[in-house]
Write a protein that holds these residues in place. Structure first.
Motif, short mmCIF file in Angstrom:
data_model
loop_
_atom_site.label_atom_id
_atom_site.label_comp_id
_atom_site.label_asym_id
_atom_site.label_seq_id
_atom_site.Cartn_x
_atom_site.Cartn_y
_atom_site.Cartn_z
N GLU A 110 39.39 37.47 54.97
CA GLU A 110 39.40 37.41 56.43
C GLU A 110 40.76 37.80 56.99
OE1 GLU A 110 38.04 33.50 57.29
OE2 GLU A 110 35.92 34.03 57.02
N SER A 111 41.84 37.43 56.28
CA SER A 111 43.18 37.82 56.73
C SER A 111 43.37 39.33 56.67
CB SER A 111 44.23 37.13 55.86
OG SER A 111 44.17 35.73 56.02
N LEU A 112 42.62 39.99 55.79
CA LEU A 112 42.67 41.44 55.67
C LEU A 112 41.69 42.14 56.63
CD1 LEU A 112 42.86 41.78 51.78
CD2 LEU A 112 44.72 42.13 53.42
N GLY A 113 40.97 41.34 57.42
CA GLY A 113 40.05 41.90 58.39
C GLY A 113 38.66 42.18 57.87
N LEU A 114 38.32 41.66 56.69
CA LEU A 114 36.98 41.87 56.13
C LEU A 114 36.01 40.81 56.67
CD1 LEU A 114 37.99 42.54 52.42
CD2 LEU A 114 37.13 44.23 54.04
N GLU A 115 34.77 41.21 56.81
CA GLU A 115 33.71 40.27 57.17
C GLU A 115 33.04 39.84 55.87
OE1 GLU A 115 29.54 40.07 59.71
OE2 GLU A 115 30.95 41.73 60.05
N VAL A 116 33.09 38.55 55.56
CA VAL A 116 32.66 38.09 54.23
C VAL A 116 31.91 36.76 54.31
CG1 VAL A 116 34.45 39.26 52.87
CG2 VAL A 116 34.95 37.04 53.91
N ARG B 20 52.76 40.48 50.89
CA ARG B 20 52.48 41.00 49.56
C ARG B 20 51.68 42.32 49.61
NH1 ARG B 20 49.21 37.59 44.89
NH2 ARG B 20 48.93 39.31 43.42
N VAL B 21 51.95 43.17 48.63
CA VAL B 21 51.18 44.42 48.48
C VAL B 21 50.60 44.45 47.07
CG1 VAL B 21 52.56 45.70 50.14
CG2 VAL B 21 53.25 45.69 47.73
N PRO B 22 49.48 45.16 46.86
CA PRO B 22 48.88 45.24 45.52
C PRO B 22 49.80 45.95 44.54
CG PRO B 22 47.34 45.99 47.20
CD PRO B 22 48.67 45.86 47.86
N ARG B 23 49.69 45.59 43.27
CA ARG B 23 50.47 46.27 42.24
C ARG B 23 50.02 47.73 42.08
NH1 ARG B 23 50.07 41.51 37.86
NH2 ARG B 23 48.53 40.76 39.37
N ILE B 24 48.72 47.97 42.24
CA ILE B 24 48.17 49.33 42.17
C ILE B 24 47.21 49.49 43.34
CG2 ILE B 24 46.83 50.96 40.80
CD1 ILE B 24 47.62 49.37 38.30
N LEU B 25 47.40 50.54 44.13
CA LEU B 25 46.49 50.78 45.24
C LEU B 25 45.72 52.08 45.01
CD1 LEU B 25 45.52 49.46 47.78
CD2 LEU B 25 47.27 50.69 49.07
N LEU C 91 33.09 50.06 39.08
CA LEU C 91 34.14 49.33 38.37
C LEU C 91 35.50 49.54 39.05
CD1 LEU C 91 33.19 50.10 34.65
CD2 LEU C 91 32.23 48.41 36.23
N ASP C 92 36.16 48.45 39.33
CA ASP C 92 37.53 48.49 39.85
C ASP C 92 38.44 47.96 38.75
OD1 ASP C 92 39.94 48.35 41.13
OD2 ASP C 92 39.39 46.67 42.42
N TYR C 93 39.17 48.86 38.11
CA TYR C 93 39.98 48.48 36.95
C TYR C 93 41.33 47.88 37.34
CZ TYR C 93 36.67 51.37 34.33
OH TYR C 93 35.53 51.90 33.77
N ALA C 94 41.66 47.86 38.61
CA ALA C 94 42.98 47.38 39.04
C ALA C 94 42.88 46.11 39.88
CB ALA C 94 43.72 48.47 39.80
N GLY C 95 41.83 45.34 39.68
CA GLY C 95 41.71 44.06 40.38
C GLY C 95 42.50 43.00 39.63
N LEU C 96 43.82 43.12 39.68
CA LEU C 96 44.69 42.28 38.85
C LEU C 96 44.87 40.87 39.41
CD1 LEU C 96 47.41 44.99 38.10
CD2 LEU C 96 45.38 44.40 36.75
N SER C 97 44.42 40.65 40.61
CA SER C 97 44.48 39.33 41.23
C SER C 97 43.43 39.28 42.33
CB SER C 97 45.88 39.08 41.83
OG SER C 97 46.09 39.93 42.94
N THR C 98 43.21 38.11 42.88
CA THR C 98 42.27 37.97 43.99
C THR C 98 42.70 38.84 45.17
OG1 THR C 98 41.78 35.71 43.29
CG2 THR C 98 41.14 36.32 45.53
N THR D 96 42.20 42.61 44.37
CA THR D 96 40.78 42.96 44.43
C THR D 96 40.33 43.20 45.87
OG1 THR D 96 40.12 41.89 42.38
CG2 THR D 96 38.45 42.02 44.11
N LEU D 97 40.70 42.29 46.76
CA LEU D 97 40.22 42.38 48.15
C LEU D 97 40.94 43.46 48.94
CD1 LEU D 97 39.85 38.56 48.63
CD2 LEU D 97 37.98 40.23 48.65
N LYS D 98 42.23 43.63 48.70
CA LYS D 98 42.97 44.70 49.37
C LYS D 98 42.43 46.06 48.93
CE LYS D 98 46.72 46.30 51.60
NZ LYS D 98 46.94 46.14 53.05
N ARG D 99 42.14 46.22 47.64
CA ARG D 99 41.59 47.48 47.14
C ARG D 99 40.15 47.67 47.64
NH1 ARG D 99 43.36 50.42 43.11
NH2 ARG D 99 41.29 50.52 42.13
N ALA D 100 39.39 46.60 47.76
CA ALA D 100 38.03 46.72 48.29
C ALA D 100 38.05 47.33 49.68
CB ALA D 100 37.35 45.36 48.31
N ARG D 101 39.04 46.92 50.47
CA ARG D 101 39.15 47.45 51.83
C ARG D 101 39.76 48.86 51.87
NH1 ARG D 101 43.54 45.24 56.05
NH2 ARG D 101 44.75 46.74 54.82
#
Length: 224
Positions: A169-175, A211-216, A129-136, A139-144
């Motif tokens: 993809e902009s964050l360098g993830l393979e998806v 942009r940076v995540p609200r919670i990292l 569970l990721d409780y801080a996925g407050l936006s798309t 979610t992806l920045k925290r996933a990385r």
């Protein structure tokens, strides 16, 4: 020769024509950028579980509310949960990262997804569970950066996937994307307009104001 009364009218007409041309240009630019956004990602999206990529260990499931304001079940929520469960049972993925908003004690998207998945016989040991996925983006920045993922299958509705894939993809993830069932098109018109605006805002988030995540938070690598 124009009279004094005709001059203001001519001036207003000239400015109205210019504003109309600017508005038309903006609409055309919006349509072109939106088409580019969708076409760029279309080849990475599959609709059927058996066609979705099977070389990813983890699927990221994007959160949303379980019920609509009317109290009716939210087809976005149940579509994503059912698609995630189908991917897990078909052994297309081993683990599910459930990311969403947990703004209050009574509103907890990841936990509700986990409980719905339990009803579909997905064990809690196969979910994180990721409780801080407050936006798309969050979610992806925290996933990385928090969950230390480099590759993932994205599970959400098809209208949302082009934006999610582009951010990843902009964050360098393979998806790749696995589209979940959703509501009928008649119920989607307002949401589609919001998504078009969100796609344009994403370009600014990623390429202009960084942009940076609200919670990292600190890294918490997935262990499964």
């Amino acid at each position: 020769m124009m009279t004094n009364k005709e001059k203001p009218v001519r001036w207003l007409m000239r400015w109205f024509s210019r504003l109309a041309l600017i508005a038309l240009f903006c609409v055309l630019l919006l349509l072109v950028l939106n088409s580019w956004f969708v076409l760029r990602q279309q080849s990475k999206i599959e609709q059927q579980v058996e066609l979705c990529a099977n070389d990813f260990s983890v699927a990221i499931v994007f959160g949303t509310s379980q019920f609509l304001r009317s109290g009716a079940p939210n087809p976005h929520f149940f579509g994503r949960v059912e698609q995630a469960a189908a991917l897990y049972h078909a052994q297309r993925v081993e683990h599910l990262l459930l990311s969403g908003d947990n703004r209050t004690f009574y509103y907890n998207e990841p936990l509700r997804m986990q409980r719905a998945l339990q009803d579909l016989e997905v064990p809690t040991t196969s979910t994180t569970l990721d409780y801080a996925g407050l936006s798309t983006f969050d979610t992806l920045k925290r996933a990385r950066d928090v969950f230390q993922l480099q590759r993932a299958l994205l599970v959400t509705q098809d209208y949302h996937l082009p934006r999610a894939l582009y951010i990843a993809e902009s964050l360098g993830l393979e998806v790749a994307g696995c589209a979940a069932p959703g509501p009928d098109w008649q119920d989607m018109k307002r949401l589609w307009l919001r998504e078009v605006a969100a796609r344009m805002r994403t370009l600014g988030d990623l390429h202009l104001w960084q942009r940076v995540p609200r919670i990292l938070g600190d890294p918490e690598p997935l262990d499964f």
